[in-house]
Design a protein around this motif. Structure first.
Motif, short mmCIF file in Angstrom:
data_model
loop_
_atom_site.label_atom_id
_atom_site.label_comp_id
_atom_site.label_asym_id
_atom_site.label_seq_id
_atom_site.Cartn_x
_atom_site.Cartn_y
_atom_site.Cartn_z
N TYR A 30 -43.84 -31.13 22.90
CA TYR A 30 -44.39 -30.36 24.00
C TYR A 30 -43.30 -30.15 25.05
CZ TYR A 30 -44.83 -35.19 25.54
OH TYR A 30 -44.57 -36.51 25.83
N GLY A 31 -43.52 -29.19 25.90
CA GLY A 31 -42.57 -28.90 26.95
C GLY A 31 -42.88 -29.65 28.22
N GLU A 32 -42.00 -29.52 29.18
CA GLU A 32 -42.21 -30.09 30.50
C GLU A 32 -42.10 -28.96 31.52
OE1 GLU A 32 -40.29 -34.40 29.30
OE2 GLU A 32 -40.55 -33.83 31.40
N TYR A 33 -42.90 -29.08 32.58
CA TYR A 33 -43.16 -27.92 33.42
C TYR A 33 -43.00 -28.21 34.91
CZ TYR A 33 -45.25 -26.51 29.05
OH TYR A 33 -45.45 -26.21 27.72
N ALA A 34 -42.66 -27.17 35.63
CA ALA A 34 -42.72 -27.24 37.08
C ALA A 34 -44.17 -27.37 37.52
CB ALA A 34 -42.09 -26.00 37.70
N ASP A 35 -44.39 -28.04 38.62
CA ASP A 35 -45.76 -28.23 39.11
C ASP A 35 -46.45 -26.89 39.36
OD1 ASP A 35 -45.07 -31.20 41.13
OD2 ASP A 35 -45.52 -30.96 38.99
N SER A 36 -45.68 -25.89 39.76
CA SER A 36 -46.27 -24.60 40.12
C SER A 36 -46.86 -23.85 38.92
CB SER A 36 -45.22 -23.72 40.79
OG SER A 36 -44.11 -23.51 39.92
#
Length: 125
Positions: free
Chosen positions: A57-63
């Motif tokens: 899975y990926g990792e994301y900015a909170d926005s």
């Protein structure tokens, strides 16, 4: 050398969806961490998501967390960014980027060695 070509940008109404794709050249794609960044007019480029070479899975900015999903296909040398529930503040040029992976987080643009030309995403209110 890695060459990156993005596609899939466009104009969409708020609440809509777009899917961006990034095609990479080179035989060592599976060893690179892939990232998406964006730059809105008058603002600095900011991190959106990254995906480690063998991650699930990926990792994301909170926005964008919960709205955007990044995926990668090492067999096809591609990454995608599925963007749902788009907001006007998502309007930006979106860039695909690649970096040789060592460890840790890759949310900082200076870690990346290769960049695509960018694709425009415009979300109307």
């Amino acid at each position: 050398q890695v060459q990156l070509v993005e596609s899939g940008g466009g104009l969409v109404q708020a609440g809509g969806s777009l899917r961006l794709s990034c095609a990479a050249s080179g035989r060592t794609f599976s060893t690179y961490v892939m990232g998406w960044f964006r730059q809105a007019p008058g603002k600095e480029r900011e991190f959106v998501a990254f995906f480690r070479p063998s991650a699930f899975y990926g990792e994301y900015a909170d926005s964008v967390k919960g709205r955007f999903t990044m995926s990668r296909d090492n067999a096809k040398n591609t990454v995608t960014l599925q963007m749902n529930s788009l907001k006007p503040e998502d309007t930006a040029v979106y860039y695909c980027a690649a970096a040789k992976y060592y460890s840790g987080s890759y949310s900082i643009e200076t870690f990346y060695d290769y960049w695509g030309q960018g694709t425009q995403v415009t979300v109307s209110s």
